[in-house]
Scaffold this active site. Sequence first.
Site, PDB file in Angstrom:
ATOM      1  N   HIS A 193       0.807  -1.222   0.000  1.00  0.00           N
ATOM      2  CA  HIS A 193       0.000   0.000   0.000  1.00  0.00           C
ATOM      3  C   HIS A 193       0.837   1.268   0.000  1.00  0.00           C
ATOM      4  O   HIS A 193       0.347   2.334  -0.338  1.00  0.00           O
ATOM      5  CB  HIS A 193      -1.028  -0.004   1.142  1.00  0.00           C
ATOM      6  CG  HIS A 193      -0.468   0.302   2.492  1.00  0.00           C
ATOM      7  ND1 HIS A 193       0.255  -0.606   3.213  1.00  0.00           N
ATOM      8  CD2 HIS A 193      -0.516   1.417   3.244  1.00  0.00           C
ATOM      9  CE1 HIS A 193       0.620  -0.043   4.358  1.00  0.00           C
ATOM     10  NE2 HIS A 193       0.161   1.187   4.411  1.00  0.00           N
ATOM     11  N   ASP A 222       8.158  -7.034   8.445  1.00  0.00           N
ATOM     12  CA  ASP A 222       6.897  -6.288   8.374  1.00  0.00           C
ATOM     13  C   ASP A 222       7.033  -4.978   7.574  1.00  0.00           C
ATOM     14  O   ASP A 222       6.096  -4.564   6.910  1.00  0.00           O
ATOM     15  CB  ASP A 222       6.424  -5.988   9.810  1.00  0.00           C
ATOM     16  CG  ASP A 222       5.047  -5.338   9.849  1.00  0.00           C
ATOM     17  OD1 ASP A 222       4.123  -5.900   9.236  1.00  0.00           O
ATOM     18  OD2 ASP A 222       4.902  -4.278  10.494  1.00  0.00           O
ATOM     19  N   HIS A 259       7.859  -2.163   2.403  1.00  0.00           N
ATOM     20  CA  HIS A 259       7.650  -0.723   2.249  1.00  0.00           C
ATOM     21  C   HIS A 259       8.967   0.071   2.090  1.00  0.00           C
ATOM     22  O   HIS A 259       9.097   0.893   1.196  1.00  0.00           O
ATOM     23  CB  HIS A 259       6.877  -0.149   3.436  1.00  0.00           C
ATOM     24  CG  HIS A 259       5.594  -0.870   3.738  1.00  0.00           C
ATOM     25  ND1 HIS A 259       4.772  -1.361   2.758  1.00  0.00           N
ATOM     26  CD2 HIS A 259       4.986  -1.179   4.909  1.00  0.00           C
ATOM     27  CE1 HIS A 259       3.711  -1.943   3.307  1.00  0.00           C
ATOM     28  NE2 HIS A 259       3.815  -1.848   4.615  1.00  0.00           N
TER      29      HIS A 259
HETATM   30  C1  BG6 Z   1       1.684  -2.403   7.430  1.00  0.00           C
HETATM   31  C2  BG6 Z   1       2.403  -3.018   8.587  1.00  0.00           C
HETATM   32  O1  BG6 Z   1       2.053  -3.023   6.235  1.00  0.00           O
HETATM   33  O2  BG6 Z   1       2.008  -1.019   7.358  1.00  0.00           O
HETATM   34  C3  BG6 Z   1       2.051  -2.305   9.878  1.00  0.00           C
HETATM   35  O3  BG6 Z   1       2.058  -4.395   8.689  1.00  0.00           O
HETATM   36  C4  BG6 Z   1       2.312  -0.828   9.748  1.00  0.00           C
HETATM   37  O4  BG6 Z   1       2.796  -2.843  10.972  1.00  0.00           O
HETATM   38  C5  BG6 Z   1       1.647  -0.268   8.494  1.00  0.00           C
HETATM   39  O5  BG6 Z   1       1.828  -0.180  10.910  1.00  0.00           O
HETATM   40  C6  BG6 Z   1       2.038   1.165   8.259  1.00  0.00           C
HETATM   41  O6  BG6 Z   1       1.261   1.720   7.260  1.00  0.00           O
HETATM   42  P1  BG6 Z   1       0.925   3.275   7.238  1.00  0.00           P
HETATM   43  O7  BG6 Z   1       0.174   3.467   5.978  1.00  0.00           O
HETATM   44  O8  BG6 Z   1       0.127   3.547   8.464  1.00  0.00           O
HETATM   45  O9  BG6 Z   1       2.243   3.987   7.264  1.00  0.00           O
END
Ligand code: BG6
Length: 491
Positions: free
Chosen positions: A182, A239, A244
């Site tokens: 995402h 994770d 990311h």
């Molecule tokens: C998720 C993780 O993919 O991304 C979480 O599993 C994390 O641990 C989250 O908190 C963070 O996403 P964002 O959009 O809140 O930065």
Amino acid sequence: KQVALASITIFGAKGDLTYRKLIPAFYNLFISHHLPSTFSIFCVDFLAVDDAGYRDWLLEGVNEFSRTGRADAQKWTEFAARITYVQGDFMKKETYSTLKGQIQKFEDKQQQRGVRMFYFAVAPRFIEVIADALCNQKLCNRDTLDRIVVEKPFGTDLDSARKLNRYLSKRFKEKQIYHIDHYLGKEMVQNILAFRFANHVFEPLWNNQYIDHIQISVAEEVSVGRRGGYYDSSGALRDMIQNHLLQLLCIIAMDCPKAYEAEAIRDAKIKVLKSTRIYNTEQVFKNVVRGQYAAGVVGGQPRRAYREEEQVKPDSTTETFVAARFFIDSERWKGVPFFLRTGKNMAKQSTTIMIQFKESPHKIFKDDITPNQLIISIQPELEIGLLFEGKVPGLHMKLLPMEMDFMYKDAYIESLPEAYEALLLDVLDGEATQFMRADQIEWAWKVVMPILNAWEKSPKKQLQSYESGSWGPTAANAILKPFAKEWFRLN
Ligand code: BG6
């Protein structure tokens, strides 16, 4: 090229992701007229609930989590009328024949075969079972129309990711598989490509001749919350870093792709991962720092230590913080360190990329010069800033750092689409540019595997504790040296 007809199936209909992200995103796409003119959403899960009860529950989620606030009563009724709850066990064949019946009924009514999207919002252990059933039931067999969307974690290491890739690729064409990260749907992350490749100001400087080092920080205020069970066997490296942060690294470091087109962009990103230096065990402990949060205070609220969280082992050595120094062994990036860090229960939420330029080779001023920094804030603010030296107004030639700033909230008044909105719409449109290809996922695992292995062999070695509400363990400062003075101050 808006799709006219689509059936959307969500496996994991009673899960958190559906409640907080997917349905609010579909609802917002609906009210902004981005969904196909005819669509139906089938939500599959094990629990027994009726359609009305299920829709009421979804509405609570929309009211709480949608970026547009509480749902409009009439629009919600229109939207919710297209949601059907399909009760069934993912492990049983009947679930899929019932689903097939429903989808066919919907398509028969329209007298055409539209796009079919199958979203796997489920625990990893169900991915193979569901994929197999979709294949056996011939529910997802037209490669131009049918797609599956798979959420992370995509495997728990290189071997399991490879196995899963092989499993899926025997059942679907690569172009039918959308691996979602995402972060790639975030507005500012998408803007990085525009910023880098639609302007000629920065790209000529985007290399080791002008760039000193790069910092990528994803600091989170949140704790592991109720996700202790998952998180304790995962940790921050799996994770956050494997997906990311490495995705952000790819976007920052990639060469200009041949075209703005899925394969070219994904090839350019893979090239970065392939050139990322792979560490041996000794190098892991020199270049990567891990930490785990102790009790503390975040935003005025007391927080307990990680080991006291629900479903976390009291002697857990799982890391909730990672800081790593990476090098990309390419002509462009030789010698430029990339510092990555992420952690939970940190002082503030901030996802920021800081590109620090080298100092001018020829110095004519007496003052100390602060090197130029390009600061890309991804969240919570969306902002691009350039720090430069300037003359302080007055009678003397005195220099100080100043900032040029572009802030989204000043430039745009409308609320920005959520990452999931952008990505779900892409799936419906068959647009894979912002999704990870299978080989990219494997290369990202290759980069982190030596770290995972080294930590697994010595679970306690150099595991640092940090106070909740801080910026992580002080040991994280050591990896900056001798390259950079300090971590970029997040605010
Ligand atoms: C998720 C993780 O993919 O991304 C979480 O599993 C994390 O641990 C989250 O908190 C963070 O996403 P964002 O959009 O809140 O930065």
